[in-house]
Design a protein around this motif. Structure first.
Motif, short mmCIF file in Angstrom:
data_model
loop_
_atom_site.label_atom_id
_atom_site.label_comp_id
_atom_site.label_asym_id
_atom_site.label_seq_id
_atom_site.Cartn_x
_atom_site.Cartn_y
_atom_site.Cartn_z
N ARG A 193 0.59 -1.33 0.06
CA ARG A 193 -0.08 -0.09 0.11
C ARG A 193 0.90 1.38 0.05
NH1 ARG A 193 -4.92 -1.52 -0.47
NH2 ARG A 193 -5.50 -3.67 0.64
N THR A 194 2.00 1.29 0.41
CA THR A 194 2.80 2.22 0.43
C THR A 194 3.34 2.55 -1.19
OG1 THR A 194 5.11 0.95 0.49
CG2 THR A 194 4.09 1.92 2.44
N GLY A 195 2.92 1.52 -1.94
CA GLY A 195 3.23 1.85 -3.67
C GLY A 195 2.10 2.00 -4.37
N ALA A 196 0.98 2.53 -3.47
CA ALA A 196 -0.30 2.53 -4.02
C ALA A 196 -0.14 3.67 -5.38
CB ALA A 196 -1.42 3.02 -3.27
N GLU A 197 0.66 4.49 -5.43
CA GLU A 197 0.82 5.54 -6.58
C GLU A 197 1.48 5.01 -7.83
OE1 GLU A 197 1.75 9.31 -5.66
OE2 GLU A 197 0.11 9.86 -4.04
N VAL A 198 2.66 4.32 -7.51
CA VAL A 198 3.46 3.75 -8.44
C VAL A 198 3.05 2.52 -8.95
CG1 VAL A 198 5.09 2.56 -6.92
CG2 VAL A 198 5.98 3.75 -9.17
N ILE A 199 2.37 1.72 -8.12
CA ILE A 199 1.88 0.66 -8.89
C ILE A 199 1.06 0.48 -10.24
CG2 ILE A 199 0.44 -1.44 -8.59
CD1 ILE A 199 1.90 -1.74 -5.63
N PRO A 200 -0.03 1.43 -10.05
CA PRO A 200 -0.85 1.52 -11.19
C PRO A 200 -0.18 2.14 -12.41
CG PRO A 200 -2.17 2.14 -9.37
CD PRO A 200 -0.65 2.10 -8.99
N ALA A 201 0.78 2.86 -12.04
CA ALA A 201 1.50 3.73 -13.34
C ALA A 201 2.48 2.68 -13.91
CB ALA A 201 2.36 4.75 -12.65
N ARG A 202 3.14 1.61 -13.24
CA ARG A 202 3.97 0.80 -13.68
C ARG A 202 3.37 -0.60 -14.48
NH1 ARG A 202 9.60 2.38 -13.93
NH2 ARG A 202 9.37 0.33 -15.41
#
Length: 540
Positions: A193-202
């Motif tokens: 959940r700390t990567g909630a912004e980068v995950i959808p982008a990648r």
């Protein structure tokens, strides 16, 4: 590492003789890797004993069922865990459309049991006669009907597995895991959940993706089961699967669409998708050139053909087929409907028409699956198909291409000249440049077969260092000692094509075993037990 020996209390077979190990050195993909031993557990308790022994002794374990997977996640240098003994239970509950199956139950066995009560598991790989439900879950497998029904993921309700920690756990949707790992799973949840912004982008915006761990799906569902689906035996060894089922359609009908040029492909798919086809398959000109099919079909001079399938009542499918034919006719050279059983069977026989030809290729011209699973956004499929042909021509390799057009998903077999002393380098260039092409088009290197050993470098390139670090954390939470399938999904630094089954660098195995494995490959007889090969190299 402690010498390999039968784990305490293990009731299955544990085999270390050279000939048996060589019989497990190959699978459906391009690799030959002789394992250190082969274990055949009888039940889930045996799997647990095996994982504990491996963790204590420093062994590595590679789970395997039929061995029909392509990218090398089912071969390895440690202990091959042949799960074919896990054939119980097989129960189908028609009232709530559910099934429970041991990991080694094949798709066909499940389909027969479900069909007896008017149900089915819609994902239908072409290897359905022998591929197992455990293997299908491990790769998030799909098949020709994924354009309507999706891959395995939405059909999986629960999983029993043994993690790399040696813990038996049950994962059920919308429920906390039972059996352990709660603390580790809470840590995973926080990190993801700390990567909630980068995950959808990648993550790629494709209709299908079986590359890496499904962090994007987990963010939406919160179900740990979604991390295990598609994890290729790197997080746990699946022993039992709970599945959702669907009603069987009362009627099917088909449509053949003949395209004049590759550039027309994406447009034709866009026209056909609103008609909700159950299957939308592509046969490229390279496929048609070698295929053996009814020459009465008007496909001789085409750039590609689409085979389209529709499900529903008889009246519904007939109406839909005619409407779809009219709509796509502006883009096509020809269309042909298949409304009765004979026409339908004739049409779909074309889909399997190249396999016998590929099987008969001599040992000096092998069909190798090194770029066989790329998936791109549908509006880029024409670009991808044209680009693959361009790369193959540049490097000097003949290819055969086909795939699941409705998902933007292409399978490509490279026909390698194994007498060329530089063919390995040529295949490496083909793999590298095709990976470049997939990524440039916003795609994924694996639509449904998984990463295996073949595509781990592509995983790093697709997702970048931040998500790769998250993948490693997921792996560590389930498998801190890296017992399970190291070098699969999470990169280990190994060159992707350094252990091919052909060529001067291929490891030597007994000639009769090598010939028997070649016959298995030619016949597509992946359901055959490899234990039969050492004693009888020509099993009937």
């Amino acid at each position: 590492m402690v010498p390999l020996q039968t784990p305490p209390g293990f009731s299955g077979r544990f085999v270390t003789d050279h000939r048996t190990r060589c019989a497990y050195a190959e699978a459906a993909g391009p690799y030959r890797i002789v394992p250190a031993a082969v274990a055949l557990p009888r039940d889930a308790d045996d799997v647990t004993r095996l994982v504990h022994a491996a963790a204590e002794s420093g062994w590595t374990l590679t789970p395997r069922a039929a061995g029909s997977g392509m990218p090398g996640g089912n071969v390895g240098p440690g202990v091959i865990v042949d799960l074919q003994g896990l054939r119980h239970p097989l129960t189908v509950h028609s009232d709530d459309r559910r099934a429970v199956a041991g990991a080694a139950i094949t798709w066909r066995q499940l389909d027969q049991a479900a069909g007896a009560v008017g149900l089915r598991l819609p994902p239908d790989p072409s290897s359905g006669a022998f591929c197992t439900v455990g293997g299908m879950v491990a790769t998030n497998a799909a098949g020709s009907r994924s354009v309507l029904h999706g891959p395995m993921r939405p059909w999986v309700a629960s999983l029993d597995l043994v993690t790399g920690r040696g813990e038996s756990i049950r994962l059920t949707r919308a429920a906390p895991p039972s059996g352990g790992m709660q603390e580790g799973l809470s840590t995973i949840d926080r990190e993801i959940r700390t990567g909630a912004e980068v995950i959808p982008a990648r993550f790629p915006r494709t209709r299908k993706n079986s590359s890496g761990y499904a962090l994007d799906v987990y963010l939406r569902s919160g179900d740990v089961i979604d991390l295990v689906i598609g994890s290729e035996g790197t997080l746990g060894i699946i022993t039992e699967v709970g599945l959702r089922l669907a009603p069987r359609p009362s009627a099917v009908a088909g449509l053949l669409v003949v395209l004049p040029e590759v550039a027309a492909l994406s447009a034709a798919i866009s026209i056909l998708l609103p008609f909700a086809p159950a299957a939308l398959e592509l046969l490229d000109r390279s496929f048609l050139r070698i295929a053996e099919y009814d020459r009465d079909l008007p496909i001789e001079d085409s750039a590609a053909v689409l085979l389209v399938d529709f499900e529903g009542t008889a009246a519904e499918v007939e109406d839909t087929v005619r409407s779809a034919s009219d709509a796509v006719g502006r883009t096509a050279m020809h269309t042909r409907t298949a409304l009765d059983e004979e026409e339908y069977s004739e049409l779909w026989a074309v889909r399997h028409a190249a396999s016998p030809v590929l099987a008969r290729l001599p040992n000096t011209r092998r069909s190798l699956q090194v770029i066989e699973d790329g998936c791109v956004p549908i509006d880029r499929l024409s670009d991808y198909l044209a680009g693959v042909h361009r790369v193959a021509a540049d490097v000097g390799v003949e290819i055969v291409a086909f795939g699941h057009a409705g998902d933007g998903h292409l399978h490509v077999n490279a026909l390698a000249d194994t007498t060329d002393r530089y063919f390995e380098a040529t295949l490496e260039e083909l793999l590298e440049r095709t990976t470049d092409l997939v990524l440039e088009l916003g795609g994924t290197p694996s639509g449904e077969h998984g990463d295996g050993r073949l595509r781990t470098r592509a995983v790093a390139r697709l997702y970048g260092p931040e998500l790769l670090a998250l993948f490693r954390q997921v792996k560590t939470a389930f498998d801190p000692s890296e017992v399970l399938n190291p070098g699969v999904i999470v990169p280990a630094g190994d060159p992707p094509l350094d252990q091919l089954k052909v060529g001067r660098r291929a490891v030597a195995i007994p000639d009769d075993i090598a010939l028997a494995l070649r016959r298995v490959e030619q016949a597509g007889d992946w359901g055959l037990s490899r234990l039969e090969l050492p004693d009888d190299p020509w099993p009937r």
